[in-house]
Motif scaffolding. Sequence first.
Motif, PDB file in Angstrom:
ATOM      1  N   LEU A 207       0.870  -1.449   0.093  1.00 49.65           N
ATOM      2  CA  LEU A 207       0.040  -0.134  -0.041  1.00 49.65           C
ATOM      3  C   LEU A 207       0.951   1.319   0.104  1.00 49.65           C
ATOM      4  N   LEU A 208       1.874   1.085   0.787  1.00 49.48           N
ATOM      5  CA  LEU A 208       2.804   2.500   0.927  1.00 49.48           C
ATOM      6  C   LEU A 208       3.555   2.580  -0.404  1.00 49.48           C
ATOM      7  N   THR A 209       3.782   1.564  -1.304  1.00 51.20           N
ATOM      8  CA  THR A 209       4.449   1.739  -2.259  1.00 51.20           C
ATOM      9  C   THR A 209       3.547   2.640  -3.310  1.00 51.20           C
ATOM     10  N   ASP A 210       2.477   2.351  -3.208  1.00 46.49           N
ATOM     11  CA  ASP A 210       1.406   3.055  -4.034  1.00 46.49           C
ATOM     12  C   ASP A 210       0.763   4.406  -3.498  1.00 46.49           C
ATOM     13  N   MET A 211       1.253   4.842  -2.473  1.00 52.24           N
ATOM     14  CA  MET A 211       0.699   5.871  -1.730  1.00 52.24           C
ATOM     15  C   MET A 211       0.537   7.083  -2.524  1.00 52.24           C
ATOM     16  N   GLU A 212       1.627   7.585  -3.332  1.00 51.53           N
ATOM     17  CA  GLU A 212       1.373   8.423  -4.065  1.00 51.53           C
ATOM     18  C   GLU A 212       0.169   8.601  -4.884  1.00 51.53           C
ATOM     19  N   GLN A 213      -0.121   7.358  -5.618  1.00 51.89           N
ATOM     20  CA  GLN A 213      -1.152   7.310  -6.357  1.00 51.89           C
ATOM     21  C   GLN A 213      -2.443   7.436  -5.651  1.00 51.89           C
ATOM     22  N   ILE A 214      -2.601   6.645  -4.461  1.00 53.67           N
ATOM     23  CA  ILE A 214      -3.738   6.833  -3.743  1.00 53.67           C
ATOM     24  C   ILE A 214      -4.110   8.216  -3.046  1.00 53.67           C
ATOM     25  N   ILE A 215      -3.139   8.771  -2.724  1.00 52.79           N
ATOM     26  CA  ILE A 215      -3.352  10.279  -2.345  1.00 52.79           C
ATOM     27  C   ILE A 215      -3.782  10.982  -3.676  1.00 52.79           C
ATOM     28  N   TYR A 216      -3.163  10.851  -4.803  1.00 53.18           N
ATOM     29  CA  TYR A 216      -3.522  11.718  -5.758  1.00 53.18           C
ATOM     30  C   TYR A 216      -5.102  11.337  -6.092  1.00 53.18           C
ATOM     31  N   LYS A 217      -5.500  10.003  -6.110  1.00 53.80           N
ATOM     32  CA  LYS A 217      -6.906   9.618  -6.584  1.00 53.80           C
ATOM     33  C   LYS A 217      -7.690  10.502  -5.337  1.00 53.80           C
ATOM     34  N   CYS A 218      -7.483  10.167  -4.127  1.00 52.99           N
ATOM     35  CA  CYS A 218      -8.526  10.557  -3.208  1.00 52.99           C
ATOM     36  C   CYS A 218      -8.503  12.298  -3.233  1.00 52.99           C
ATOM     37  N   CYS A 219      -7.361  13.064  -3.495  1.00 51.76           N
ATOM     38  CA  CYS A 219      -7.394  14.425  -3.611  1.00 51.76           C
ATOM     39  C   CYS A 219      -8.151  14.874  -5.058  1.00 51.76           C
ATOM     40  N   SER A 220      -8.225  13.988  -6.143  1.00 53.37           N
ATOM     41  CA  SER A 220      -8.787  14.256  -7.337  1.00 53.37           C
ATOM     42  C   SER A 220     -10.210  14.175  -6.896  1.00 53.37           C
ATOM     43  N   ILE A 221     -10.725  13.137  -6.289  1.00 58.33           N
ATOM     44  CA  ILE A 221     -12.104  12.777  -5.978  1.00 58.33           C
ATOM     45  C   ILE A 221     -12.422  14.203  -5.197  1.00 58.33           C
ATOM     46  N   LYS A 222     -11.674  14.708  -4.018  1.00 59.70           N
ATOM     47  CA  LYS A 222     -12.319  15.508  -3.175  1.00 59.70           C
ATOM     48  C   LYS A 222     -12.233  17.063  -3.923  1.00 59.70           C
ATOM     49  N   LYS A 223     -11.203  17.190  -4.942  1.00 63.99           N
ATOM     50  CA  LYS A 223     -11.059  18.196  -5.756  1.00 63.99           C
ATOM     51  C   LYS A 223     -12.597  18.566  -6.694  1.00 63.99           C
ATOM     52  N   ASN A 224     -12.863  17.444  -7.254  1.00 63.40           N
ATOM     53  CA  ASN A 224     -14.210  17.481  -7.965  1.00 63.40           C
ATOM     54  C   ASN A 224     -15.483  17.860  -7.289  1.00 63.40           C
TER      55      ASN A 224
END
Length: 351
Positions: A207-224
Motif C-alpha cells: 500500500l505504501l509503495t502506491d501511496m502517491e497514487q492513492i493520495i492523488y486519487k483521493c485528492c482528485s475526488i475531493k477536488k471535483n
Amino acid sequence: MMTLDINLGHKSYKIYIKRGIISQLGRLLTKTNDEKIAVITDSNIYKLHGKKISDALSDFDMGFIVVEPGEKSKSITTLQYVYKQLLNLKITRSDTIITFGGGVVGDLGGFAASTFLRGIPYFQIPTSLTAQIDSSIGGKVAVDLPEGKNLVGSFYHPDAVFIDPDFLETLDERFFSDGMAEVIKYGCIDDSALFERLMGYKSKKDLLTDMEQIIYKCCSIKKNFVEEDEKDTGRRMILNFGHTFGHAVEKYFNYNKYTHGEAVAVGMYKITKKSEEMGITKPGTHNLIKNILTKYKLPYEIADADNRAILKAIEVDKKNKGPYIDIVLLKSIGDSFIKRINRDDIFMYFS
Ligand code: GLY
C-alpha cells in the motif's frame, strides 16, 4: 511530481504530491521580497520534522509557533495564543503562514490565517494521512467550541498544498488506520476501482509503495466535489458519508474513545447495513464495507453503546437544517447520493 489544480471561480491553487517534497520547499516558495514565514505546528511534529522545515526554508526569515498536539488545541484559547505569537513574530499581510501538521494544526492555523489582520496568505503541509487526503484540501478551517467541533470557522483556501507521503512513515499505526477510513470512504462514494484496489493489497508495504497514487486519487475526488460545491450546500455533502453517525459517536464518547476515522468507519457500516435492509443499497454492500474495515483494522460496530443516546448528539451538529437532515447513502460501492429525511426518522437509519 504529481500535481492537481483546484479551480474555484475566485481562486486557483495547486496541490503538489511527491515523496521528499519538503526538501524542495525553499525553491517552490519563490522568495519575492523580505517576507517572513510563521510555521504553525505541534510539538510532536516539531520534534520529528521541525529541522527539515527550517533547513528547507534557510533563505527565509522564519519562526515556529508550536502548539500542543491533539484536538484540545483546536480551541479559542490556543487560537489566541497563535495570534499573540504572530504578533511577536511581527507577521504582516505581506508575510506568509505555513500550517505544518495534521488536521488540528491545518484547521487551527488555517483559521488563524483567515482572520489575523483580516487574512494572511498561507500554505498547507499536511503530515497525517487524514490531512493529506481530506482536511488540507477544500478550504475548510475552524476551531471547536465546548458545544461541538468546527463551530467557528470559514472557507479560506491556501495558496498551495504540499503533500509529502514520507511523513506517513512516522505515523502511529492507529492514526494510519484512522486516515484509511477516509480513503475507504472515497472508494465507497465515488470509485469502486479504488475500493477494489484497497481490498487487493497484500501488505502495508504494498500500500505504501502506491501511496502517491492513492493520495492523488483521493485528492482528485475531493477536488471535483469542492469545485462543484465549494461552500458545502449541495454535492460536497457526499463527502460526509458515514459522518452523521460518526460525529455523534465522537461526541458521545467525549472525543477520547474513538478517533474520527474509527467513528466514521462505524457510521459507514451502520448506515449501509440499514439502507441495504431497506432495499436502497445493492445486497452485499455492507459486507464489503465490513471486510475492508476489518482489513484496515477499523471498527464497524460500537460496543456497549446506546444508539439513541448517541443519536441525540446529532442535535448539535451544525449541518442540521430545521426539521430535516441530509444523509448520504450508497446505491452500491462507488455510487452515492444525498437523501433528505425527516429529523425524527433518523433513528430508522441507524437503529
Ligand atoms: N471533510 C469534508 C469536506 O471537506 O467537505
